[in-house]
Scaffold this motif. Structure first.
Motif, mmCIF file in Angstrom:
data_model
loop_
_atom_site.group_PDB
_atom_site.id
_atom_site.type_symbol
_atom_site.label_atom_id
_atom_site.label_comp_id
_atom_site.label_asym_id
_atom_site.label_seq_id
_atom_site.Cartn_x
_atom_site.Cartn_y
_atom_site.Cartn_z
ATOM 1 N N GLN A 97 0.919 18.982 5.281
ATOM 2 C CA GLN A 97 1.598 20.268 5.306
ATOM 3 C C GLN A 97 0.647 21.393 5.713
ATOM 4 O O GLN A 97 1.087 22.512 5.986
ATOM 5 N N ARG A 98 -0.642 21.103 5.746
ATOM 6 C CA ARG A 98 -1.656 22.120 6.038
ATOM 7 C C ARG A 98 -2.491 21.804 7.269
ATOM 8 O O ARG A 98 -3.082 22.702 7.858
ATOM 9 N N MET A 99 -2.589 20.512 7.638
ATOM 10 C CA MET A 99 -3.466 20.083 8.718
ATOM 11 C C MET A 99 -2.786 18.974 9.510
ATOM 12 O O MET A 99 -1.677 18.541 9.179
ATOM 13 N N THR A 100 -3.484 18.496 10.544
ATOM 14 C CA THR A 100 -3.013 17.355 11.329
ATOM 15 C C THR A 100 -3.823 16.123 10.945
ATOM 16 O O THR A 100 -5.056 16.155 10.956
ATOM 17 N N MET A 101 -3.137 15.040 10.622
ATOM 18 C CA MET A 101 -3.834 13.810 10.270
ATOM 19 C C MET A 101 -4.199 13.041 11.531
ATOM 20 O O MET A 101 -3.357 12.796 12.396
ATOM 21 N N ILE A 102 -5.475 12.641 11.628
ATOM 22 C CA ILE A 102 -5.977 11.916 12.792
ATOM 23 C C ILE A 102 -6.124 10.430 12.499
ATOM 24 O O ILE A 102 -5.794 9.583 13.331
ATOM 25 N N ASN A 103 -6.645 10.103 11.331
ATOM 26 C CA ASN A 103 -6.878 8.706 10.976
ATOM 27 C C ASN A 103 -6.697 8.461 9.488
ATOM 28 O O ASN A 103 -6.983 9.342 8.671
ATOM 29 N N GLU A 104 -6.232 7.275 9.159
ATOM 30 C CA GLU A 104 -6.435 6.706 7.836
ATOM 31 C C GLU A 104 -7.500 5.629 8.015
ATOM 32 O O GLU A 104 -7.294 4.651 8.755
ATOM 33 N N ILE A 105 -8.639 5.810 7.376
ATOM 34 C CA ILE A 105 -9.761 4.890 7.502
ATOM 35 C C ILE A 105 -9.842 4.042 6.234
ATOM 36 O O ILE A 105 -9.743 4.560 5.125
ATOM 37 N N ILE A 106 -10.020 2.757 6.415
ATOM 38 C CA ILE A 106 -10.188 1.847 5.291
ATOM 39 C C ILE A 106 -11.674 1.495 5.175
ATOM 40 O O ILE A 106 -12.262 0.961 6.115
ATOM 41 N N TRP A 107 -12.246 1.831 4.029
ATOM 42 C CA TRP A 107 -13.623 1.433 3.762
ATOM 43 C C TRP A 107 -13.594 0.117 2.984
ATOM 44 O O TRP A 107 -13.254 0.076 1.812
ATOM 45 N N ASP A 108 -13.959 -0.966 3.679
ATOM 46 C CA ASP A 108 -14.113 -2.272 3.052
ATOM 47 C C ASP A 108 -15.478 -2.302 2.371
ATOM 48 O O ASP A 108 -16.511 -2.309 3.028
ATOM 49 N N ARG A 109 -15.471 -2.325 1.048
ATOM 50 C CA ARG A 109 -16.706 -2.210 0.283
ATOM 51 C C ARG A 109 -17.486 -3.521 0.191
ATOM 52 O O ARG A 109 -18.527 -3.571 -0.444
ATOM 53 N N ARG A 110 -16.986 -4.571 0.807
ATOM 54 C CA ARG A 110 -17.643 -5.890 0.784
ATOM 55 C C ARG A 110 -17.876 -6.370 -0.647
ATOM 56 O O ARG A 110 -18.966 -6.812 -1.007
ATOM 57 N N VAL A 111 -16.856 -6.275 -1.448
ATOM 58 C CA VAL A 111 -16.940 -6.740 -2.828
ATOM 59 C C VAL A 111 -16.909 -8.265 -2.828
ATOM 60 O O VAL A 111 -16.051 -8.867 -2.172
ATOM 61 N N PRO A 112 -17.818 -8.930 -3.552
ATOM 62 C CA PRO A 112 -17.825 -10.400 -3.582
ATOM 63 C C PRO A 112 -16.504 -10.961 -4.082
ATOM 64 O O PRO A 112 -15.832 -10.361 -4.926
ATOM 65 N N PHE A 121 -3.308 -8.433 -6.456
ATOM 66 C CA PHE A 121 -4.421 -8.632 -5.536
ATOM 67 C C PHE A 121 -5.528 -7.642 -5.887
ATOM 68 O O PHE A 121 -5.274 -6.469 -6.169
ATOM 69 N N SER A 122 -6.765 -8.095 -5.871
ATOM 70 C CA SER A 122 -7.898 -7.242 -6.226
ATOM 71 C C SER A 122 -8.089 -6.139 -5.191
ATOM 72 O O SER A 122 -8.020 -6.390 -3.984
ATOM 73 N N SER A 123 -8.330 -4.929 -5.672
ATOM 74 C CA SER A 123 -8.568 -3.791 -4.786
ATOM 75 C C SER A 123 -10.052 -3.743 -4.411
ATOM 76 O O SER A 123 -10.917 -3.619 -5.279
ATOM 77 N N VAL A 124 -10.339 -3.843 -3.125
ATOM 78 C CA VAL A 124 -11.736 -3.879 -2.670
ATOM 79 C C VAL A 124 -11.994 -2.842 -1.570
ATOM 80 O O VAL A 124 -12.912 -2.985 -0.780
ATOM 81 N N HIS A 125 -11.166 -1.809 -1.531
ATOM 82 C CA HIS A 125 -11.367 -0.803 -0.490
ATOM 83 C C HIS A 125 -11.113 0.595 -1.042
ATOM 84 O O HIS A 125 -10.456 0.775 -2.069
#
Length: 273
Positions: A97-112, A121-125
């Protein structure tokens, strides 16, 4: 209310105070890049109760700091915001409502792949949103390209590919970033529960803040944004509630200045007034 201060009174400093009031030190339209890693609403211990709000109060507080911080961005400024899946839908709608969205980025934390829940399902991002104020936003892809390895370049040695910019300079990091979280023995690790890797923050700064530009971080935490800004020859300003974390930031910046073989472009900030 805190009044806007002269630039030499707030530039390249971290203030040990609440960001909602503190950002009033900064004039509107002064910031190139806003990197926000706020409390996630998960009940983490940051030495205070900042992450112990219920859902309604958390979203209300989120709107409060966003409305305080966004006017500080330049017309071509950008925002990266770290979130989890729990609240990213609501906060993304708020920001749209205030800005333009360019990306949704997923950070894969490399959880063992061990342990975790048996009922889901385990959340790892982590979820990261990239938003901009205007169409002419700064974005330097060449600064963050990932080089191809020698084997890949050799496999593309046909005349069709010779001299191709993308082959020589590397590829776009895309919107899934596989970067290891900072485990206990990691050389970057500080005593902070949600410290972000320098690799991620440096990528954001190099891509979305011009050289000598200004990065604002309302929730400095362990100070990774300040360290990354210095390493990337950008200016910074930030806020942090916990005095212990402010001392941590000061120590990290001191160590960076000592280790550097090149003169820094800014004076060392005086932290935590």
């Amino acid at each position: 209310m805190t009044t806007v201060a002269a630039v030499d009174e707030w530039m390249n400093r971290v203030f040990c105070e609440d960001a909602v009031a503190g950002v009033q030190r900064i004039p509107d339209g002064a910031v190139d890049l806003l990197i926000a890693d706020p409390p996630y609403g998960l009940g983490k211990d940051y030495g205070n109760d900042s992450d112990k709000l219920d859902a309604a109060a958390y979203l209300e507080w989120t709107a409060l700091w966003i409305d305080a911080a966004l006017p500080k961005l330049k017309p071509n400024g950008s925002l990266y915001i770290f979130l989890t899946w729990r609240y990213s839908p609501e906060i993304f709608v708020l920001l749209k409502q205030r800005m333009t969205m360019i990306n949704e980025i997923i950070w894969d934390r490399r959880v063992p792949s061990m342990g975790g829940s048996t009922r889901r399902f385990s959340s790892v991002h982590d979820t990261i949103g990239l938003f901009v104020k205007g169409r002419d936003y700064h974005f330097d892809l060449d600064a963050v390209r990932i080089p191809y390895d020698a084997e890949t370049k050799k496999a593309r040695s046909r005349a069709l590919f010779v001299g191709a910019k993308w082959l020589e300079m590397g590829y776009n990091p895309k919107d899934v970033w596989s970067v290891s979280r900072l485990h206990r023995e990691h050389r970057e690790r500080e005593d902070h529960p949600t410290q972000k890797p320098l690799e991620i923050i440096e990528r954001m700064i190099k891509a979305s803040c011009p050289p000598n530009g200004l990065v604002l971080d309302p929730f400095m935490g362990s100070g990774t944004t300040a360290v990354a800004a210095k390493k990337c020859a950008r200016n910074f300003v930030g806020f942090e509630l916990n005095p212990s974390y402010c001392s941590m930031i000061e120590q990290r910046l001191n160590e960076l200045a000592i280790a550097s073989t090149e003169p820094v472009s800014v004076t060392r900030p005086e932290l935590c007034e």
